[in-house]
Design an enzyme around this catalytic site. Structure first.
Site, mmCIF file in Angstrom:
data_model
loop_
_atom_site.group_PDB
_atom_site.id
_atom_site.type_symbol
_atom_site.label_atom_id
_atom_site.label_comp_id
_atom_site.label_asym_id
_atom_site.label_seq_id
_atom_site.Cartn_x
_atom_site.Cartn_y
_atom_site.Cartn_z
ATOM 1 N N SER A 266 38.932 33.803 51.120
ATOM 2 C CA SER A 266 39.429 32.515 51.633
ATOM 3 C C SER A 266 40.292 32.690 52.881
ATOM 4 C CB SER A 266 40.270 31.824 50.566
ATOM 5 O OG SER A 266 39.560 31.742 49.371
ATOM 6 N N GLU B 297 31.660 37.138 39.815
ATOM 7 C CA GLU B 297 32.985 36.579 39.552
ATOM 8 C C GLU B 297 32.887 35.403 38.570
ATOM 9 O OE1 GLU B 297 35.137 35.221 43.016
ATOM 10 O OE2 GLU B 297 36.979 34.972 41.864
ATOM 11 N N GLN C 171 40.614 40.515 46.706
ATOM 12 C CA GLN C 171 39.462 39.819 47.288
ATOM 13 C C GLN C 171 39.882 39.051 48.544
ATOM 14 O OE1 GLN C 171 38.070 36.791 44.624
ATOM 15 N NE2 GLN C 171 36.065 36.649 45.571
ATOM 16 N N GLY C 172 39.333 39.425 49.682
ATOM 17 C CA GLY C 172 39.668 38.752 50.939
ATOM 18 C C GLY C 172 38.546 37.840 51.385
ATOM 19 N N SER D 169 44.901 37.036 45.710
ATOM 20 C CA SER D 169 45.596 37.361 44.457
ATOM 21 C C SER D 169 45.885 38.855 44.413
ATOM 22 C CB SER D 169 44.731 37.006 43.251
ATOM 23 O OG SER D 169 44.417 35.646 43.262
HETATM 24 C C1 LIG Z 1 44.439 31.024 41.050
HETATM 25 C C2 LIG Z 1 43.648 31.218 42.307
HETATM 26 C C3 LIG Z 1 43.351 32.512 42.731
HETATM 27 C C4 LIG Z 1 42.665 32.707 43.926
HETATM 28 N N1 LIG Z 1 42.436 33.997 44.339
HETATM 29 C C5 LIG Z 1 41.778 34.217 45.489
HETATM 30 C C6 LIG Z 1 41.562 35.549 45.951
HETATM 31 O O1 LIG Z 1 41.996 36.525 45.325
HETATM 32 N N2 LIG Z 1 40.908 35.729 47.117
HETATM 33 C C7 LIG Z 1 40.424 34.693 47.833
HETATM 34 O O2 LIG Z 1 39.783 34.934 48.860
HETATM 35 N N3 LIG Z 1 40.622 33.403 47.455
HETATM 36 C C8 LIG Z 1 41.299 33.149 46.288
HETATM 37 N N4 LIG Z 1 41.528 31.857 45.873
HETATM 38 C C9 LIG Z 1 41.148 30.748 46.760
HETATM 39 C C10 LIG Z 1 39.974 29.938 46.246
HETATM 40 O O3 LIG Z 1 38.770 30.650 46.373
HETATM 41 C C11 LIG Z 1 39.940 28.634 47.082
HETATM 42 O O4 LIG Z 1 41.138 27.921 46.810
HETATM 43 C C12 LIG Z 1 38.749 27.780 46.721
HETATM 44 O O5 LIG Z 1 37.556 28.377 47.144
HETATM 45 C C13 LIG Z 1 38.848 26.363 47.357
HETATM 46 O O6 LIG Z 1 39.089 26.450 48.710
HETATM 47 P P1 LIG Z 1 40.288 25.660 49.393
HETATM 48 O O7 LIG Z 1 41.538 25.929 48.610
HETATM 49 O O8 LIG Z 1 40.301 26.000 50.851
HETATM 50 O O9 LIG Z 1 39.968 24.121 49.196
HETATM 51 P P2 LIG Z 1 38.950 23.237 50.050
HETATM 52 O O10 LIG Z 1 37.691 24.003 50.269
HETATM 53 O O11 LIG Z 1 39.681 22.736 51.257
HETATM 54 O O12 LIG Z 1 38.657 22.046 49.065
HETATM 55 C C14 LIG Z 1 39.533 20.938 48.913
HETATM 56 C C15 LIG Z 1 38.871 19.932 47.969
HETATM 57 O O13 LIG Z 1 37.646 19.456 48.552
HETATM 58 C C16 LIG Z 1 36.560 19.651 47.660
HETATM 59 N N5 LIG Z 1 35.349 20.016 48.402
HETATM 60 C C17 LIG Z 1 35.245 20.911 49.390
HETATM 61 N N6 LIG Z 1 33.971 21.004 49.827
HETATM 62 C C18 LIG Z 1 33.244 20.141 49.062
HETATM 63 C C19 LIG Z 1 31.867 19.782 49.012
HETATM 64 N N7 LIG Z 1 30.974 20.355 49.847
HETATM 65 N N8 LIG Z 1 31.466 18.850 48.102
HETATM 66 C C20 LIG Z 1 32.378 18.271 47.246
HETATM 67 N N9 LIG Z 1 33.708 18.579 47.258
HETATM 68 C C21 LIG Z 1 34.137 19.490 48.139
HETATM 69 C C22 LIG Z 1 36.982 20.815 46.774
HETATM 70 O O14 LIG Z 1 36.298 20.783 45.531
HETATM 71 C C23 LIG Z 1 38.480 20.546 46.625
HETATM 72 O O15 LIG Z 1 38.702 19.601 45.602
HETATM 73 C C24 LIG Z 1 42.226 31.607 44.705
HETATM 74 C C25 LIG Z 1 42.526 30.301 44.282
HETATM 75 C C26 LIG Z 1 43.234 30.108 43.112
HETATM 76 C C27 LIG Z 1 43.566 28.692 42.701
#
Ligand SMILES: Cc1cc2nc3c(=O)[nH]c(=O)nc-3n(C[C@H](O)[C@H](O)[C@H](O)COP(=O)(O)OP(=O)(O)OC[C@H]3O[C@@H](n4cnc5c(N)ncnc54)[C@H](O)[C@@H]3O)c2cc1C
Length: 308
Positions: free
Chosen positions: A34, A149, A31-32, A66
């Site tokens: 993030s 998902e 999945q692409g 992932s």
């Molecule tokens: C085990 C695992 C597998 C993953 N696999 C994939 C994958 O295969 N493909 C892929 O594309 N991505 C994947 N991800 C990424 C995942 O989708 C992102 O980590 C997730 O969407 C959060 O984005 P971020 O890490 O950029 O955090 P951020 O968006 O920067 O968030 C940081 C913090 O701010 C909070 N926050 C952000 N916006 C708001 C809001 N509007 N209101 C309140 N709080 C807020 C969040 O809740 C979090 O606590 C994976 C993540 C994990 C942990």
């Protein structure tokens, strides 16, 4: 996730080509979504795609992909109309991974594994028809995918989590803590949550049988199971006390069946599971994001301020 999405939105040709290969395991997808600057705020994505001589040409970077190193296809959210409003100029493309325009770099995690990756697109190519729904319709495809998902484990989760609570009860007994009021109280709450998950699962299954696809209400179960898992594994680690400092490296216990005699109830497996449980409240949209979705689209509360 992608199989279910194509079943609903794919062209006949996409269904004919991709679905049997997903079922046979010939194709493995990742999945692409993030990017370094676009996680919760997916509409902020900057990976670009443009049509050149009947092919999409893609430039940009994804992160946290992932299993990208074992996959041979990736579904990628790309910006195809940079002039359009941020949710509108996006397309979901289906892209073969094994090509010179794609570079994958592993990221090592605190749990020890490295199934995470950075995925770089540098003039990567895919055929014009490898697009879901159509050009600049990617937001609709992404929302449907996220519903799948968040909702597709709802019916099977109670089995895994029920087995895990059984192990937790066994652990409390082993450690001589099953008579402790506070521990008993937490065990009952954990058990009760697995029963609630069962009924959430039945509701989703019933919806499937009626032809419904998990939508925004899938956030209820995603939020519920992931927060459950965090507090439940936390209790496991508390029961272990200082033994929780044991080395890690075992397979998380959630992946064993309840009746598997070889399944571990060791400190290492509980600690690994506890660390992995934190990620459940992040992937597929964080708990905060699920609460926003529920507040706005289920409870009808005012929308939070967002960038235009
Ligand atoms: C085990 C695992 C597998 C993953 N696999 C994939 C994958 O295969 N493909 C892929 O594309 N991505 C994947 N991800 C990424 C995942 O989708 C992102 O980590 C997730 O969407 C959060 O984005 P971020 O890490 O950029 O955090 P951020 O968006 O920067 O968030 C940081 C913090 O701010 C909070 N926050 C952000 N916006 C708001 C809001 N509007 N209101 C309140 N709080 C807020 C969040 O809740 C979090 O606590 C994976 C993540 C994990 C942990």
């Amino acid at each position: 996730m992608i199989g279910n999405l194509l079943l609903r939105f794919g062209t006949d040709e996409q269904k004919r080509h991709f679905l049997p290969r997903i079922v046979s395991g010939e194709d493995k997808w990742c999945q692409g979504f993030s990017e370094p600057g676009a996680g919760s705020d997916l509409a902020g994505l900057r990976t670009r795609a443009r049509l050149v001589d009947g092919e999409w040409v893609i430039d940009g970077q994804k992160i946290w992909t992932s299993d990208a190193r074992t996959a041979n296809w990736i579904f990628v959210m790309t910006r195809t109309d940079p002039e359009a409003q941020r949710h509108k100029g996006i397309s979901m493309l289906l892209v073969p991974i094994d090509q010179p325009g794609i570079t994958i770099r592993p990221i090592r995690t605190m749990v020890g594994g490295s199934s995470f990756n950075e995925t770089f697109f540098d003039g990567a190519r895919t055929a014009e028809e490898n697009i879901v729904i159509g050009p600049n319709q990617g937001w609709q495809a992404a929302m449907a995918l996220l519903g799948l998902e968040r909702g597709d484990e709802v019916a099977t989760n109670p089995i895994f989590f029920g087995a895990e609570v059984d192990r937790l009860i066994a652990l409390a007994k082993e450690r001589g803590r099953s008579g402790d009021d506070k521990v008993r109280n937490e065990l009952v709450k954990a058990y009760t949550r697995t029963q609630i998950m069962r009924y959430l699962g039945f509701r989703t299954l019933t919806g499937w049988l009626k032809g419904e696809v998990p939508g925004r209400d899938a956030s209820v179960s995603k939020l519920f199971w992931s927060e459950h898992h965090k507090v439940t594994t936390d209790l496991g680690v508390s029961l272990l006390g200082a033994d929780a400092l044991a080395p890690t490296g075992r397979k998380p216990i959630r992946h064993y069946r309840a009746d598997d005699p070889g399944a571990p109830n060791s400190s290492a497996s509980w600690v690994d599971t506890w660390m992995a449980a934190i990620s459940g409240t992040i992937y597929a949209g964080t708990s905060q994001v699920q609460r926003n979705i529920l507040a706005e689209s289920v409870l009808g509360l005012p929308k939070e301020a967002r960038p235009k």
